[in-house]
Design a protein around this motif. Structure first.
Motif, PDB file in Angstrom:
ATOM      1  N   VAL A  42      75.896 -36.085  19.552  1.00 43.88           N
ATOM      2  CA  VAL A  42      74.790 -35.534  20.341  1.00 43.88           C
ATOM      3  C   VAL A  42      75.025 -35.665  21.841  1.00 43.88           C
ATOM      4  N   GLY A  43      76.202 -36.133  22.255  1.00 41.58           N
ATOM      5  CA  GLY A  43      76.528 -36.149  23.669  1.00 41.58           C
ATOM      6  C   GLY A  43      76.013 -37.347  24.436  1.00 41.58           C
ATOM      7  N   VAL A  44      75.722 -38.439  23.720  1.00 34.47           N
ATOM      8  CA  VAL A  44      75.371 -39.705  24.372  1.00 34.47           C
ATOM      9  C   VAL A  44      76.373 -40.746  23.901  1.00 34.47           C
ATOM     10  N   LYS A  45      76.371 -41.901  24.541  1.00 38.83           N
ATOM     11  CA  LYS A  45      77.291 -42.943  24.089  1.00 38.83           C
ATOM     12  C   LYS A  45      76.832 -43.576  22.787  1.00 38.83           C
ATOM     13  N   VAL A  46      75.531 -43.964  22.737  1.00 39.95           N
ATOM     14  CA  VAL A  46      75.006 -44.686  21.568  1.00 39.95           C
ATOM     15  C   VAL A  46      73.815 -43.919  21.023  1.00 39.95           C
ATOM     16  N   ALA A  47      73.983 -43.254  19.887  1.00 39.21           N
ATOM     17  CA  ALA A  47      72.922 -42.411  19.333  1.00 39.21           C
ATOM     18  C   ALA A  47      71.728 -43.232  18.853  1.00 39.21           C
ATOM     19  N   ALA A  48      71.958 -44.490  18.464  1.00 39.05           N
ATOM     20  CA  ALA A  48      70.863 -45.308  17.955  1.00 39.05           C
ATOM     21  C   ALA A  48      69.786 -45.543  19.000  1.00 39.05           C
ATOM     22  N   LEU A  49      70.139 -45.430  20.284  1.00 40.17           N
ATOM     23  CA  LEU A  49      69.188 -45.736  21.351  1.00 40.17           C
ATOM     24  C   LEU A  49      68.429 -44.516  21.856  1.00 40.17           C
ATOM     25  N   MET A  50      68.567 -43.392  21.204  1.00 40.02           N
ATOM     26  CA  MET A  50      67.866 -42.185  21.649  1.00 40.02           C
ATOM     27  C   MET A  50      66.409 -42.191  21.212  1.00 40.02           C
ATOM     28  N   THR A  51      65.609 -41.376  21.889  1.00 40.96           N
ATOM     29  CA  THR A  51      64.251 -41.089  21.452  1.00 40.96           C
ATOM     30  C   THR A  51      64.251 -39.782  20.660  1.00 40.96           C
ATOM     31  N   ALA A  52      63.132 -39.503  20.010  1.00 40.45           N
ATOM     32  CA  ALA A  52      63.006 -38.228  19.297  1.00 40.45           C
ATOM     33  C   ALA A  52      63.112 -37.054  20.262  1.00 40.45           C
ATOM     34  N   GLU A  53      62.588 -37.246  21.499  1.00 40.99           N
ATOM     35  CA  GLU A  53      62.657 -36.165  22.480  1.00 40.99           C
ATOM     36  C   GLU A  53      64.109 -35.815  22.805  1.00 40.99           C
ATOM     37  N   ILE A  54      64.936 -36.834  22.982  1.00 39.42           N
ATOM     38  CA  ILE A  54      66.341 -36.571  23.300  1.00 39.42           C
ATOM     39  C   ILE A  54      67.027 -35.864  22.137  1.00 39.42           C
ATOM     40  N   VAL A  55      66.712 -36.274  20.913  1.00 45.80           N
ATOM     41  CA  VAL A  55      67.319 -35.626  19.747  1.00 45.80           C
ATOM     42  C   VAL A  55      66.928 -34.156  19.699  1.00 45.80           C
ATOM     43  N   GLU A  56      65.655 -33.866  19.949  1.00 45.00           N
ATOM     44  CA  GLU A  56      65.215 -32.469  19.919  1.00 45.00           C
ATOM     45  C   GLU A  56      65.959 -31.618  20.955  1.00 45.00           C
ATOM     46  N   ARG A  57      66.237 -32.212  22.114  1.00 44.30           N
ATOM     47  CA  ARG A  57      66.913 -31.451  23.168  1.00 44.30           C
ATOM     48  C   ARG A  57      68.402 -31.282  22.886  1.00 44.30           C
ATOM     49  N   ARG A  58      69.040 -32.281  22.304  1.00 43.89           N
ATOM     50  CA  ARG A  58      70.504 -32.287  22.279  1.00 43.89           C
ATOM     51  C   ARG A  58      71.131 -31.967  20.924  1.00 43.89           C
ATOM     52  N   LEU A  59      70.409 -32.204  19.845  1.00 45.67           N
ATOM     53  CA  LEU A  59      71.033 -32.064  18.525  1.00 45.67           C
ATOM     54  C   LEU A  59      71.179 -30.592  18.132  1.00 45.67           C
ATOM     55  N   LYS A  60      72.395 -30.200  17.809  1.00 46.49           N
ATOM     56  CA  LYS A  60      72.685 -28.862  17.295  1.00 46.49           C
ATOM     57  C   LYS A  60      73.219 -29.029  15.866  1.00 46.49           C
ATOM     58  N   LEU A  61      72.428 -28.632  14.898  1.00 48.70           N
ATOM     59  CA  LEU A  61      72.809 -28.842  13.497  1.00 48.70           C
ATOM     60  C   LEU A  61      73.804 -27.788  13.031  1.00 48.70           C
ATOM     61  N   PRO A  62      74.801 -28.207  12.272  1.00 40.79           N
ATOM     62  CA  PRO A  62      75.741 -27.237  11.697  1.00 40.79           C
ATOM     63  C   PRO A  62      75.024 -26.311  10.724  1.00 40.79           C
ATOM     64  N   GLU A  63      75.522 -25.120  10.606  1.00 43.42           N
ATOM     65  CA  GLU A  63      74.925 -24.162   9.666  1.00 43.42           C
ATOM     66  C   GLU A  63      74.989 -24.707   8.240  1.00 43.42           C
ATOM     67  N   GLY A  64      73.902 -24.543   7.518  1.00 43.79           N
ATOM     68  CA  GLY A  64      73.859 -24.968   6.131  1.00 43.79           C
ATOM     69  C   GLY A  64      73.560 -26.446   5.928  1.00 43.79           C
ATOM     70  N   THR A  65      73.089 -27.134   6.957  1.00 42.21           N
ATOM     71  CA  THR A  65      72.768 -28.556   6.836  1.00 42.21           C
ATOM     72  C   THR A  65      71.612 -28.751   5.854  1.00 42.21           C
ATOM     73  N   ASP A  66      71.822 -29.622   4.862  1.00 41.24           N
ATOM     74  CA  ASP A  66      70.773 -29.920   3.882  1.00 41.24           C
ATOM     75  C   ASP A  66      69.884 -31.072   4.317  1.00 41.24           C
ATOM     76  N   ARG A  67      70.457 -32.057   4.981  1.00 37.06           N
ATOM     77  CA  ARG A  67      69.663 -33.153   5.522  1.00 37.06           C
ATOM     78  C   ARG A  67      70.450 -33.842   6.624  1.00 37.06           C
TER      79      ARG A  67
END
Length: 486
Positions: A42-67
């Motif tokens: 997701v373009g950060v050093k440590v993903a565990a320390l993100m907020t939901a807001e950061i995930v919404e802005r940065r996460l790009k899911l691969p096509e066909g992601t089931d979960r």
């Protein structure tokens, strides 16, 4: 026509740049026809320390992601993310090294709510306790996992409040057994409504006819399996319910022969209910009870023994009931799955961990080379305790060798914190346990404080560690959201 092959489940493994290389390697190891893990940075050093807001802005899911699987220490709102992305979100294990076990257990759907062994827990000195004392002890044992409270009577010691104790335990919703060498006490017990009587044999089995209590049958003489079989045959003929107990003897006093008797009794009577008293081995052996209980539970599971009598008198046996409660659940799940008792919760892994090191020395060296702040990170690998920040990376096998390098002599609070953490790390290193900074070491069920099997078997999400809590608290006071991209 043959069924079309099933498409593997595509799981997006969310991570940051520091963990991406290791996670990519693990993803390749766990991929199979049923699972297609895709690493998403997701373009950060440590993903565990993100907020939901950061995930919404940065996460790009691969096509066909089931979960989507987030890091185990991610604290964001998963339900919010599910609504935003339209796919299920969940947390994985705290350490990525545990992902293979995580996916194995998820597929196996481990259920620890079921078992088929009744636990009798003995209050060995019930005779000298008042009713309130008996109730207090019984409530504790029930919380540890006991199904039946056994009142142990002492030789040549009157038990005038036996009937009152039985009534009080029944009022608490507990089943009661009474163990006495005094036939008069056993008669009083069954007439007072006790549920079980320990331990009757062919010479005094008539006491069972005086009331509703179910007898637990034992040999008339030590090791006399034939006499036990005669008592069993008498009960089968009369229709009297019972348990049969060949008696497990202490080590060096007939232990192996007594194990054989249990196997022989099961061979002779494939379907009768059998009870095993474990105290002669747990109480009379200087060894940690978690391992002993695991082996005994293995015998019990294979022979389909339906009850155990446990005691926890000696200090080293103080969690014996709790341990057996966990053992009966894990071994039942393993037997139902037709599997070895591995990967079913690890509740009996107290002093060792199957995978003590979450990272290799090379992994830690790479992480240490990328740290750019003064905060100390602490890890344990096969070569020792690692502590590192931007000013250096140090390795030793005990805390005193590390302290001179840390330069915290003038910061008492920081020195105290590092002392606690490196002491934990030393224990983990020397025992072969998993260490995680800001978290206590895990001792299986032997290290639990609360005696509640309901709580013990409920899957709960851990709170943030002390460092993260402190950081969030300081930033909350300043009126801003916690910074998650270190």
């Amino acid at each position: 026509m043959a069924d079309a092959p099933k498409t593997p489940e595509r799981v997006a493994l969310v991570t940051g740049s520091l963990a991406e290389p290791r996670l990519t390697r693990i993803a390749g190891e766990i991929a199979d026809p049923a699972l297609d893990p895709v690493v998403v940075n997701v373009g950060v050093k440590v993903a565990a320390l993100m907020t939901a807001e950061i995930v919404e802005r940065r996460l790009k899911l691969p096509e066909g992601t089931d979960r989507v699987l987030m890091p185990g220490r991610f604290r964001g709102d998963l339900e919010r993310l599910e609504r935003f992305f339209g796919v299920p979100f969940s947390r994985g294990p705290d350490e990525m090294a545990d992902l293979p076990d995580y996916f194995g257990q998820k597929r196996r759907a481990v259920d620890l709510t079921k078992h088929d062994v009744t636990i009798f827990a003995e209050i060995v000195d019930a005779t000298v306790l008042d009713v309130e004392g008996i109730l207090a002890r019984a409530r504790h044992l029930k919380g540890e996992g006991a199904d039946v409270i056994d009142l142990g009577c002492l030789p040549d010691t009157p038990f005038p409040h036996l009937e009152e104790a039985i009534a009080a335990l029944h009022a608490e919703g507990l089943k009661v057994s009474v163990d006495s060498f005094d036939l008069a006490e056993l008669s009083r017990a069954t007439r007072a409504g006790a549920d079980f009587l320990l331990s009757l044999n062919e010479t005094n089995l008539h006491v069972a006819q005086e009331g509703p209590a179910v007898p637990v049958l034992v040999p008339a003489k030590q090791g006399d399996l034939a006499s036990l079989c005669r008592a069993v045959d008498a009960c089968l003929k009369s229709g009297q319910p019972f348990y049969a107990d060949p008696i497990l003897d202490p080590i060096h006093y007939g232990f192996t022969a007594s194990v054989v008797r249990y196997a022989e009794l099961r061979r002779l009577y494939p379907d009768i209910p059998i009870l095993m008293g474990i105290g002669n081995v747990t109480e009379l052996t200087d060894a940690d009870t978690t391992g002993i209980n695991a082996i005994l539970m293995g015998m019990i599971s294979e022979l389909h023994i339906t009850a155990v009598l446990a005691v926890q008198v000696s200090p080293h046996c103080r969690t014996a009931v709790r341990e057996f409660d966990r053992a009966r659940r894990e071994f039942y799940a393993a037997r139902q799955a037709g599997a070895l008792p591995q990967g079913f919760g690890g509740g009996l892994m107290a002093l060792r961990d199957r995978k003590p090191n979450a990272a290799s020395p090379e992994d830690i060296a790479r992480l240490a080379s990328e740290v750019r702040d003064r905060n100390f990170r602490i890890d344990v690998t096969e070569d020792g305790i690692h502590i590192y920040n931007r000013d250096g990376h140090h390795i030793a096998d005990e805390p005193f060798a590390l302290f001179p390098h840390l330069k915290v002599e003038e910061d008492g609070a920081h020195a105290f914190y590092l002392g606690v953490e490196t002491a934990r790390a030393e224990i983990a290193y020397k025992l072969g346990k998993r260490y995680a900074q800001d978290e206590g070491l895990k001792w299986g069920v032997a290290g639990e404080i609360a005696g509640s099997p309901e709580e013990a078997h409920r899957l709960t999400f851990k709170q943030a560690g002390t460092t993260l809590q402190a950081k969030e608290g300081r930033q909350a006071e300043a009126g801003k959201a916690p910074e998650r991209d270190p």
